[in-house]
Design an enzyme around this catalytic site. Structure first.
Site, PDB file in Angstrom:
ATOM      1  N   ASP A   1       6.778   4.075   3.677  1.00 15.36           N
ATOM      2  CA  ASP A   1       6.914   5.234   4.553  1.00 15.36           C
ATOM      3  C   ASP A   1       8.394   5.329   4.963  1.00 15.36           C
ATOM      4  O   ASP A   1       9.205   5.857   4.213  1.00 15.36           O
ATOM      5  CB  ASP A   1       5.965   5.015   5.740  1.00 15.36           C
TER       6      ASP A   1
ATOM      7  N   ARG B   1     -10.448   2.106   6.266  1.00 15.07           N
ATOM      8  CA  ARG B   1      -9.980   1.379   5.087  1.00 15.07           C
ATOM      9  C   ARG B   1     -11.013   1.432   3.965  1.00 15.07           C
ATOM     10  O   ARG B   1     -10.683   1.338   2.788  1.00 15.07           O
ATOM     11  CB  ARG B   1      -9.722  -0.094   5.432  1.00 15.07           C
TER      12      ARG B   1
ATOM     13  N   VAL C   1      -2.178   9.260   5.769  1.00 15.59           N
ATOM     14  CA  VAL C   1      -3.314   9.084   4.865  1.00 15.59           C
ATOM     15  C   VAL C   1      -4.152   7.854   5.222  1.00 15.59           C
ATOM     16  O   VAL C   1      -3.647   6.885   5.795  1.00 15.59           O
ATOM     17  CB  VAL C   1      -2.857   9.011   3.395  1.00 15.59           C
TER      18      VAL C   1
ATOM     19  N   ASP D   1       0.821  -1.210   0.000  1.00 11.82           N
ATOM     20  CA  ASP D   1       0.000   0.000   0.000  1.00 11.82           C
ATOM     21  C   ASP D   1       0.860   1.268   0.000  1.00 11.82           C
ATOM     22  O   ASP D   1       0.678   2.142  -0.824  1.00 11.82           O
ATOM     23  CB  ASP D   1      -0.983   0.003   1.190  1.00 11.82           C
TER      24      ASP D   1
HETATM   25  P1  IMP Z   1       7.242   1.706   6.875  1.00 10.53           P
HETATM   26  O1  IMP Z   1       7.804   0.447   7.456  1.00 10.53           O
HETATM   27  O2  IMP Z   1       7.531   2.887   7.756  1.00 10.53           O
HETATM   28  O3  IMP Z   1       7.664   1.950   5.452  1.00 10.53           O
HETATM   29  O4  IMP Z   1       5.666   1.572   6.947  1.00 10.53           O
HETATM   30  C1  IMP Z   1       4.949   0.791   6.087  1.00 10.53           C
HETATM   31  C2  IMP Z   1       3.576   0.478   6.620  1.00 10.53           C
HETATM   32  O5  IMP Z   1       3.115   1.454   7.561  1.00 10.53           O
HETATM   33  C3  IMP Z   1       2.576   0.492   5.501  1.00 10.53           C
HETATM   34  O6  IMP Z   1       2.469  -0.776   4.908  1.00 10.53           O
HETATM   35  C4  IMP Z   1       1.316   0.946   6.183  1.00 10.53           C
HETATM   36  O7  IMP Z   1       0.643  -0.173   6.695  1.00 10.53           O
HETATM   37  C5  IMP Z   1       1.779   1.800   7.338  1.00 10.53           C
HETATM   38  N1  IMP Z   1       1.701   3.251   7.006  1.00 10.53           N
HETATM   39  C6  IMP Z   1       2.715   4.091   6.764  1.00 10.53           C
HETATM   40  N2  IMP Z   1       2.286   5.332   6.488  1.00 10.53           N
HETATM   41  C7  IMP Z   1       0.940   5.278   6.544  1.00 10.53           C
HETATM   42  C8  IMP Z   1      -0.113   6.253   6.334  1.00 10.53           C
HETATM   43  O8  IMP Z   1       0.091   7.440   6.017  1.00 10.53           O
HETATM   44  N3  IMP Z   1      -1.384   5.791   6.489  1.00 10.53           N
HETATM   45  C9  IMP Z   1      -1.682   4.512   6.832  1.00 10.53           C
HETATM   46  N4  IMP Z   1      -0.742   3.568   7.016  1.00 10.53           N
HETATM   47  C10 IMP Z   1       0.560   3.942   6.885  1.00 10.53           C
HETATM   48 MG    MG Z   2      -0.424  -1.396   7.319  1.00  8.69          MG
END
Ligand code: IMP
Ligand code: MG
Length: 193
Positions: free
Chosen positions: A115, A177, A165, A112
């Site tokens: 981040d 969702r 978001v 999805d």
């Molecule tokens: P990362 O490990 O920081 O890259 O985070 C990845 C996961 O965090 C994604 O697969 C999402 O499930 C969740 N996530 C990160 N940013 C957002 C956001 O803005 N909205 C909702 N879920 C997020």
């Molecule tokens: Mg997630």
């Protein structure tokens, strides 16, 4: 039997959590069509296994795979890097593993949002060690400003600013969702959490 019809709008009670719409439904679908066409071209003549990361990517997967004109297979994985809030805990766990082996297969991870990149870099390392023929990533959204771990994404839907978001599969504390678009969560909700 009733006629199929579009409901048109979202319930106001659901929309109350949304500060602003970032990506409208039709813009999402248009971009997903482009991604599907690109993937079709790139994987033509090869076996392709889509690996969907639960739960956020399910809407994206279901629309994307219908825009890929190849006999693709799909499998699911659930990993957790977050608590109920908005920041990465730094700990990644596999909650549900794949049902099938991926050795010698062409694997495309469907995510999805990227981040910090922590979740994806962990996942890439875990799957790479299983010996796939190829391993690529298709992410609907990316927040480049937040990146801590550099991850190679072959396909990206949209680059978005550093805001939390919701909608189209993305949640805030497991809710929202089911919004049909990508919206920005209301600041007050984050403050209250
Ligand atoms: P990362 O490990 O920081 O890259 O985070 C990845 C996961 O965090 C994604 O697969 C999402 O499930 C969740 N996530 C990160 N940013 C957002 C956001 O803005 N909205 C909702 N879920 C997020
Ligand atoms: Mg997630």
């Amino acid at each position: 039997m009733s006629e199929p019809r579009s409901t048109g709008t979202v319930q106001p009670s659901l929309e109350a959590g949304v500060d602003e719409i970032l990506i409208e439904e039709d813009a999402l679908q248009r971009r997903i069509g482009e991604l599907g066409a690109q993937i079709t071209e790139d994987y033509r003549g090869r076996d392709l296994l889509l690996v969907c990361v639960l739960k956020g990517a399910v809407f994206f997967l279901s629309d994307l795979m219908r825009r890929i004109d190849l006999p693709v297979e799909v499998d699911f994985m659930a990993i957790s890097s977050y608590g109920a809030g908005v920041d990465s805990s730094g700990v990644v766990r596999i909650l549900k593993d794949l049902d099938v082996p991926i050795e010698d297969r062409n694997v495309l991870i469907v995510e999805d949002i990227v981040d910090s990149g922590l979740t994806l870099s962990y996942l890439l390392r875990a799957l790479e060690s299983r010996g796939p023929a190829s391993l690529e990533v298709c992410a609907l959204l990316t927040k480049p400003e937040r990146r801590e771990n550099e991850v190679e994404c072959r396909y990206i839907g949209f680059e978005i600013p550093n805001r939390f978001v919701i909608g189209y599969g993305l949640d805030f504390a497991e809710r929202y969702r089911n919004l049909p678009y990508i919206g920005v969560v209301r600041e007050e909700l984050i403050a209250e959490a």
